[in-house]
Scaffold this motif. Structure first.
Motif, mmCIF file in Angstrom:
data_model
loop_
_atom_site.group_PDB
_atom_site.id
_atom_site.type_symbol
_atom_site.label_atom_id
_atom_site.label_comp_id
_atom_site.label_asym_id
_atom_site.label_seq_id
_atom_site.Cartn_x
_atom_site.Cartn_y
_atom_site.Cartn_z
ATOM 1 N N GLU A 89 0.851 -1.197 0.000
ATOM 2 C CA GLU A 89 0.000 0.000 0.000
ATOM 3 C C GLU A 89 0.889 1.251 0.000
ATOM 4 O OE1 GLU A 89 -2.421 2.873 -0.080
ATOM 5 O OE2 GLU A 89 -3.252 0.842 -0.252
ATOM 6 N N PRO A 90 0.764 2.114 -1.019
ATOM 7 C CA PRO A 90 1.681 3.260 -1.115
ATOM 8 C C PRO A 90 1.323 4.435 -0.222
ATOM 9 C CG PRO A 90 0.178 3.284 -2.978
ATOM 10 C CD PRO A 90 -0.112 2.017 -2.209
ATOM 11 N N ALA A 91 0.086 4.485 0.256
ATOM 12 C CA ALA A 91 -0.384 5.682 0.969
ATOM 13 C C ALA A 91 0.517 6.098 2.132
ATOM 14 C CB ALA A 91 -1.822 5.482 1.441
ATOM 15 N N PRO A 92 0.972 5.183 2.987
ATOM 16 C CA PRO A 92 1.834 5.630 4.096
ATOM 17 C C PRO A 92 3.127 6.280 3.617
ATOM 18 C CG PRO A 92 0.980 3.430 4.526
ATOM 19 C CD PRO A 92 0.653 3.745 3.098
ATOM 20 N N TYR A 93 3.647 5.818 2.497
ATOM 21 C CA TYR A 93 4.897 6.374 1.970
ATOM 22 C C TYR A 93 4.658 7.751 1.346
ATOM 23 C CZ TYR A 93 6.484 1.641 2.781
ATOM 24 O OH TYR A 93 6.793 0.444 3.378
ATOM 25 N N PHE A 94 3.515 7.922 0.691
ATOM 26 C CA PHE A 94 3.166 9.249 0.178
ATOM 27 C C PHE A 94 2.970 10.229 1.342
ATOM 28 C CE2 PHE A 94 0.981 7.042 -3.649
ATOM 29 C CZ PHE A 94 2.182 6.955 -4.314
ATOM 30 N N ALA A 95 2.300 9.779 2.382
ATOM 31 C CA ALA A 95 2.079 10.640 3.540
ATOM 32 C C ALA A 95 3.401 11.018 4.199
ATOM 33 C CB ALA A 95 1.161 9.937 4.549
ATOM 34 N N LEU A 96 4.338 10.071 4.220
ATOM 35 C CA LEU A 96 5.656 10.339 4.799
ATOM 36 C C LEU A 96 6.396 11.398 3.985
ATOM 37 C CD1 LEU A 96 8.064 9.814 6.650
ATOM 38 C CD2 LEU A 96 8.624 7.816 5.226
ATOM 39 N N LEU A 97 6.370 11.271 2.659
ATOM 40 C CA LEU A 97 7.061 12.258 1.834
ATOM 41 C C LEU A 97 6.428 13.634 2.001
ATOM 42 C CD1 LEU A 97 9.469 12.164 -0.275
ATOM 43 C CD2 LEU A 97 7.691 12.610 -1.961
ATOM 44 N N ASP A 98 5.114 13.660 2.064
ATOM 45 C CA ASP A 98 4.413 14.929 2.263
ATOM 46 C C ASP A 98 4.828 15.561 3.589
ATOM 47 O OD1 ASP A 98 2.230 16.874 1.553
ATOM 48 O OD2 ASP A 98 1.367 16.075 3.398
ATOM 49 N N GLU A 99 4.928 14.759 4.625
ATOM 50 C CA GLU A 99 5.311 15.276 5.942
ATOM 51 C C GLU A 99 6.753 15.784 5.928
ATOM 52 O OE1 GLU A 99 6.919 15.626 9.783
ATOM 53 O OE2 GLU A 99 7.487 13.918 8.528
ATOM 54 N N LEU A 100 7.654 15.056 5.250
ATOM 55 C CA LEU A 100 9.055 15.490 5.162
ATOM 56 C C LEU A 100 9.171 16.816 4.409
ATOM 57 C CD1 LEU A 100 10.771 12.072 4.337
ATOM 58 C CD2 LEU A 100 11.047 13.395 6.455
ATOM 59 N N ALA A 101 8.428 16.939 3.311
ATOM 60 C CA ALA A 101 8.458 18.185 2.545
ATOM 61 C C ALA A 101 7.924 19.346 3.380
ATOM 62 C CB ALA A 101 7.654 18.032 1.258
ATOM 63 N N GLU A 102 6.854 19.087 4.104
ATOM 64 C CA GLU A 102 6.279 20.122 4.968
ATOM 65 C C GLU A 102 7.270 20.534 6.057
ATOM 66 O OE1 GLU A 102 3.315 22.753 6.232
ATOM 67 O OE2 GLU A 102 3.294 21.464 4.447
ATOM 68 N N ARG A 103 7.917 19.550 6.647
ATOM 69 C CA ARG A 103 8.856 19.815 7.742
ATOM 70 C C ARG A 103 10.001 20.719 7.286
ATOM 71 N NH1 ARG A 103 11.815 14.633 10.008
ATOM 72 N NH2 ARG A 103 9.621 13.969 10.163
ATOM 73 N N HIS A 104 10.424 20.525 6.039
ATOM 74 C CA HIS A 104 11.579 21.278 5.537
ATOM 75 C C HIS A 104 11.184 22.477 4.673
ATOM 76 C CE1 HIS A 104 14.544 18.493 7.148
ATOM 77 N NE2 HIS A 104 13.791 17.492 6.730
ATOM 78 N N GLY A 105 9.911 22.793 4.646
ATOM 79 C CA GLY A 105 9.465 23.990 3.945
ATOM 80 C C GLY A 105 9.589 23.907 2.435
ATOM 81 N N LEU A 106 9.421 22.704 1.887
ATOM 82 C CA LEU A 106 9.541 22.508 0.444
ATOM 83 C C LEU A 106 8.151 22.389 -0.177
ATOM 84 C CD1 LEU A 106 12.429 19.901 0.557
ATOM 85 C CD2 LEU A 106 12.621 22.347 0.065
ATOM 86 N N PRO A 107 7.856 23.146 -1.228
ATOM 87 C CA PRO A 107 6.485 23.195 -1.741
ATOM 88 C C PRO A 107 6.084 22.039 -2.651
ATOM 89 C CG PRO A 107 7.873 24.726 -2.954
ATOM 90 C CD PRO A 107 8.718 24.179 -1.842
ATOM 91 N N LEU A 108 7.055 21.336 -3.238
ATOM 92 C CA LEU A 108 6.726 20.361 -4.277
ATOM 93 C C LEU A 108 6.953 18.933 -3.814
ATOM 94 C CD1 LEU A 108 8.250 22.176 -7.401
ATOM 95 C CD2 LEU A 108 5.978 22.432 -6.374
#
Length: 220
Positions: free
Chosen positions: A170-189
């Motif tokens: 199931e890819p959803a947890p990995y997508f959520a993780l990437l989204d959280e990492l991007a948010e944490r580091h202030g990256l928009p994409l």
């Protein structure tokens, strides 16, 4: 031509529907048609149908196809989505508008030199190995802050993160993780999601989805 237009419409409609479910705007998501291994004659119908963003895995293959296609059509954006050797960094900077696979110190240094030499500044994504898979490219999650600091010190702007989740899970947890990492580091994409799971990726924050089979049909 009709088949390409129909497939493109189907994918764009699915992106719009997924975006709506997530209370996002479809315009926030960039569809990248993954044209790796497909020849010019297979790519032209999608261009004719209106697609303008394309993804390639290899610098050499892209260099053999895209100068001719770009001469025929304006507004093409080319994305490198495969692993990049440091000795090909200058060629990649010259050819691509975005590089999604920055993943190590030596490549950051090579890209910084290439950008300074050519005066070109492609959009850059750091690829993160969200599944901690030995065989897959991408930096370890723990190494991401260091790579971001190194890129900043080298004068490179990092615009986002990219990931390819492990296959057959199931890819959803990995997508959520990437989204959280991007948010944490202030990256928009966030570059995530492929033919089998791009709708899930859109619902979990993807700004770029990399779709091949759903647009070009199954490979022989």
């Amino acid at each position: 031509m009709d088949d390409a237009a129909a497939r493109l419409e189907t994918v764009n409609s699915a992106i719009a529907e997924a975006a709506g479910r997530a209370q996002r705007k479809a315009a926030e998501i960039q569809l990248i048609a993954v044209s790796k291994t497909h020849d010019i004659d297979a790519i032209r119908p999608l261009i004719a149908a209106g697609q303008r963003h394309f993804g390639e895995n290899r610098v050499q293959e892209a260099a053999a196809k895209w100068p001719m296609l770009r001469a025929e059509t304006t507004g093409i954006s080319l994305h490198l989505i495969g692993q990049l050797q440091s000795n090909k960094a200058e060629d990649a900077v010259q050819l691509f508008d975005a590089i999604h696979s920055v993943d190590r110190t030596s490549l950051i240094a090579a890209l910084a030199r290439a950008c300074d030499k050519t005066g070109k500044r492609p959009q850059l994504f750091i690829q993160v190995n969200v599944g901690d898979e030995e065989q897959k490219g991408g930096c370890a999650i723990a190494d991401l802050p260091t790579l971001l600091d190194e890129a900043k010190a080298a004068g490179l702007a990092i615009d986002g993160l990219m990931a390819i989740p492990p296959a057959d899970v199931e890819p959803a947890p990995y997508f959520a993780l990437l989204d959280e990492l991007a948010e944490r580091h202030g990256l928009p994409l966030r570059s995530m999601g492929m033919s089998s799971d791009y709708e899930t990726a859109v619902m979990l924050g993807a700004t770029h989805v990399r779709v091949g089979t759903a647009l070009f049909g199954a490979r022989e």
